[in-house]
Design a protein around this motif. Structure first.
Motif, PDB file in Angstrom:
ATOM      1  N   GLY A   1     -10.450   0.239   2.616  1.00 44.90           N
ATOM      2  CA  GLY A   1      -9.299   0.927   2.040  1.00 44.90           C
ATOM      3  C   GLY A   1      -9.666   1.602   0.738  1.00 44.90           C
ATOM      4  O   GLY A   1     -10.338   1.009  -0.113  1.00 44.90           O
ATOM      5  N   TYR A   2      -9.208   2.863   0.569  1.00 46.80           N
ATOM      6  CA  TYR A   2      -9.463   3.649  -0.643  1.00 46.80           C
ATOM      7  C   TYR A   2      -8.126   4.041  -1.243  1.00 46.80           C
ATOM      8  O   TYR A   2      -7.182   4.375  -0.521  1.00 46.80           O
TER       9      TYR A   2
ATOM     10  N   TYR B   1       0.822  -1.210   0.000  1.00 47.89           N
ATOM     11  CA  TYR B   1       0.000   0.000   0.000  1.00 47.89           C
ATOM     12  C   TYR B   1       0.855   1.259   0.000  1.00 47.89           C
ATOM     13  O   TYR B   1       1.951   1.277   0.572  1.00 47.89           O
ATOM     14  N   SER B   2       0.310   2.303  -0.602  1.00 48.47           N
ATOM     15  CA  SER B   2       1.040   3.563  -0.701  1.00 48.47           C
ATOM     16  C   SER B   2       0.603   4.512   0.394  1.00 48.47           C
ATOM     17  O   SER B   2      -0.360   4.260   1.126  1.00 48.47           O
ATOM     18  N   ALA B   3       1.321   5.632   0.459  1.00 48.18           N
ATOM     19  CA  ALA B   3       0.985   6.644   1.456  1.00 48.18           C
ATOM     20  C   ALA B   3      -0.332   7.335   1.124  1.00 48.18           C
ATOM     21  O   ALA B   3      -0.953   7.951   2.000  1.00 48.18           O
ATOM     22  N   GLU B   4      -0.770   7.242  -0.133  1.00 46.09           N
ATOM     23  CA  GLU B   4      -2.011   7.900  -0.524  1.00 46.09           C
ATOM     24  C   GLU B   4      -3.249   7.113  -0.107  1.00 46.09           C
ATOM     25  O   GLU B   4      -4.359   7.647  -0.090  1.00 46.09           O
ATOM     26  N   MET B   5      -3.040   5.850   0.202  1.00 48.55           N
ATOM     27  CA  MET B   5      -4.158   4.987   0.585  1.00 48.55           C
ATOM     28  C   MET B   5      -4.839   5.550   1.836  1.00 48.55           C
ATOM     29  O   MET B   5      -4.179   5.946   2.801  1.00 48.55           O
ATOM     30  N   VAL B   6      -6.167   5.588   1.779  1.00 49.02           N
ATOM     31  CA  VAL B   6      -6.949   6.076   2.916  1.00 49.02           C
ATOM     32  C   VAL B   6      -7.687   4.890   3.536  1.00 49.02           C
ATOM     33  O   VAL B   6      -8.257   4.054   2.827  1.00 49.02           O
TER      34      VAL B   6
ATOM     35  N   LYS C   1     -10.456  -1.927  -1.175  1.00 52.68           N
ATOM     36  CA  LYS C   1     -10.065  -3.037  -0.310  1.00 52.68           C
ATOM     37  C   LYS C   1     -10.996  -3.056   0.899  1.00 52.68           C
ATOM     38  O   LYS C   1     -11.259  -2.016   1.507  1.00 52.68           O
ATOM     39  N   VAL C   2     -11.492  -4.227   1.233  1.00 50.42           N
ATOM     40  CA  VAL C   2     -12.280  -4.396   2.454  1.00 50.42           C
ATOM     41  C   VAL C   2     -11.684  -5.576   3.212  1.00 50.42           C
ATOM     42  O   VAL C   2     -11.656  -6.703   2.711  1.00 50.42           O
ATOM     43  N   LEU C   3     -11.166  -5.279   4.382  1.00 48.18           N
ATOM     44  CA  LEU C   3     -10.535  -6.325   5.193  1.00 48.18           C
ATOM     45  C   LEU C   3     -11.416  -6.612   6.402  1.00 48.18           C
ATOM     46  O   LEU C   3     -11.963  -5.683   7.016  1.00 48.18           O
ATOM     47  N   LEU C   4     -11.551  -7.880   6.738  1.00 45.78           N
ATOM     48  CA  LEU C   4     -12.328  -8.286   7.905  1.00 45.78           C
ATOM     49  C   LEU C   4     -11.351  -8.590   9.038  1.00 45.78           C
ATOM     50  O   LEU C   4     -10.568  -9.546   8.960  1.00 45.78           O
TER      51      LEU C   4
ATOM     52  N   LEU D   1      -1.351  -5.338   7.453  1.00 46.16           N
ATOM     53  CA  LEU D   1      -2.120  -5.203   6.213  1.00 46.16           C
ATOM     54  C   LEU D   1      -1.568  -6.118   5.121  1.00 46.16           C
ATOM     55  O   LEU D   1      -2.310  -6.566   4.252  1.00 46.16           O
ATOM     56  N   ALA D   2      -0.292  -6.391   5.164  1.00 45.85           N
ATOM     57  CA  ALA D   2       0.325  -7.219   4.127  1.00 45.85           C
ATOM     58  C   ALA D   2      -0.097  -8.684   4.272  1.00 45.85           C
ATOM     59  O   ALA D   2      -0.441  -9.343   3.286  1.00 45.85           O
TER      60      ALA D   2
END
Ligand code: CA
Length: 449
Positions: A245-246, A225-230, A259-262, A294-295
């Motif tokens: 995740g956006y 993920y990048s720093a721009e990810m919200v 991205k949707v993480l549970l 997150l990884a």
């Protein structure tokens, strides 16, 4: 054959002494009257008889032979001596090798002892540094009271503070000095907070679950993920487990998560943060902190925050089970909470982001339930006075560098009148907040910027 013999004998008889062809024959009686015959013949090679005594040639040969014998003796003896020297050198080398091996083992032991000494000295140094600052004190008085009515009740979300129960005396709080703010990499400066801008609205939540929440960007992102990810979590409810995740703020504004993480375990509070590729959050109904990678999309670390109140013991003034609030700044990862020993005052702890262990703690005199929220910038804690007043202020600060508190009056606006989360991002140098369904951000300025 008897003829010649007879002739010779006749000659002898006639002459008594007869010379014939250089040869002579002599006849004489010895002292015993016995007759002796001496026959003499001249040498064909020698004119005279050699002198009496040893033969020089024989003597020369004898001397040369002696020299040769001596030379051979020396050679044989030298070879034997040389062989003995090699043997001695080999033995000496073996001895030196043994001594070197012994020295190496001794040096290894000394190196290990030195390493232990260094570790001991480092711990002692940390202990002494922690003693340099006495307990931080603040004369600040609680000036903000919990509002008589709590809108959260209409959503069935328990927000009232729980009765404070006594817990074992806290022994973990240490006083100390954090790393110098001047050494923070990438920061423009670390002066005191002097200005907070008007809130900028990025998105409004779609459902009732989004009345409270937490949104953030990772100041030190990690692949993929990048720093721009919200990232965003709506925190209303008892089973808060969805992390959205956006790609960037634009996608957040459009409401299209990529991205949707549970989460494997439910979240409590609005105190979650993202840091170095992990989501740090408080597990529901516990003082357990979790580090969710997150990884790998799994829990990478978990640890109880020692003696921390939870589930309504020491929330912010608006409630929301905000007993444990996490924060990130230029220094690292922080926990803002309280304990029975601190009697509700804010305790600030610097955490190890890998293990979640408490590295150092500071106890303030700011009552946690008297403030709406808190955040940390450059190792200094700041608190917001009200979560609902449209025009409120940042009124308290606590510097971990000096161990002292200070009263401030930096205006702060709650545009939507129900601010449930405020956090600082050291990369964007902005405040991120969740104000009554709305995800907002604030520009800020530090003294010296
Ligand atoms: Ca906060």
């Amino acid at each position: 054959m008897w003829g010649p013999v007879a002739i010779c004998l006749s000659c002898l008889l006639w002459g008594g002494a007869l010379a014939q062809g250089g040869a002579t024959l002599r006849r004489a009686n010895d002292r015993n009257a016995r007759c002796h015959y001496t026959f003499t013949v001249p040498s064909p090679a020698e004119d005279t008889c050699p002198p009496a005594g040893p033969d020089p040639q024989i003597e020369g040969l004898t001397a040369r032979l002696g020299l040769l014998e001596a030379l051979v003796g020396r050679l044989v003896g030298g070879a034997a001596e040389e062989g003995g020297g090699l043997q001695a050198a080999y033995s000496q080398a073996l001895k030196e090798k043994t001594e070197l091996q012994r020295d190496k083992e001794q040096l290894d032991r000394q190196a290990q002892e030195l390493q232990r000494s260094v570790d001991t000295l480092r711990r002692e140094n940390e202990r002494l540094r922690a003693r340099q600052c006495g307990p931080a004190s603040s004369n600040l008085q609680d000036s903000h009271q919990r509002p008589p009515s709590d809108p959260a009740w209409q959503f069935g979300y328990q927000e009232l503070k729980a009765e404070v129960t006594e817990m074992p005396a806290s022994r973990f709080v240490q006083q100390g000095v954090p790393p110098s703010p001047d050494s923070f990499a990438g920061s423009k400066g670390c002066g005191e907070l002097v200005w907070v801008g008007e809130p900028r609205t990025h998105r409004k939540a779609d459902s009732i679950a989004g009345k409270y929440g937490v949104w953030m960007q990772d100041p030190e992102p990690a692949a993929p993920y990048s720093a721009e990810m919200v990232w965003r979590v709506d925190t209303v409810g008892s089973e808060v487990r969805q992390l959205f995740g956006y790609e960037d703020e634009t996608q957040l504004a459009r409401g299209f998560p990529t991205k949707v993480l549970l989460l494997p375990e439910p979240m409590e509070s609005t105190g979650a943060v993202l840091y170095r590729g992990s989501l740090y959050y408080q597990r529901r109904r516990s003082r357990t902190l979790l580090r969710y990678s997150l990884a790998t999309e799994s829990v990478a670390a978990r640890r109880e925050l020692p003696h921390a109140g939870f589930h309504g013991q020491y929330p912010y003034s608006w409630g929301g089970y905000t007993d444990i609030d996490l924060a990130v700044d230029e220094t690292g990862l922080w926990a803002i909470y309280s304990t029975s020993k601190a009697r509700g005052a804010i305790v600030l702890s610097l955490l190890d982001p890998d293990t979640l262990e408490v590295k150092r703690s500071w106890e303030t005199n700011i009552r946690k339930q008297s403030v709406a929220n808190a955040f940390v910038i450059c190792g200094t804690l700041y608190t917001v006075a009200s979560y609902s007043a449209p025009d409120t202020a940042v009124t308290h600060s606590f510097s971990t560098a000096s161990g002292t508190a200070k009263e401030l009056a930096v205006p702060f606006r709650n545009r939507y009148r129900y601010n449930s989360m405020v956090d600082y991002n050291p990369r964007t140098r902005k405040l991120y907040a969740w104000d009554n369904f709305h995800m907002v951000s604030y520009n800020l300025r530090l003294e010296g910027d």
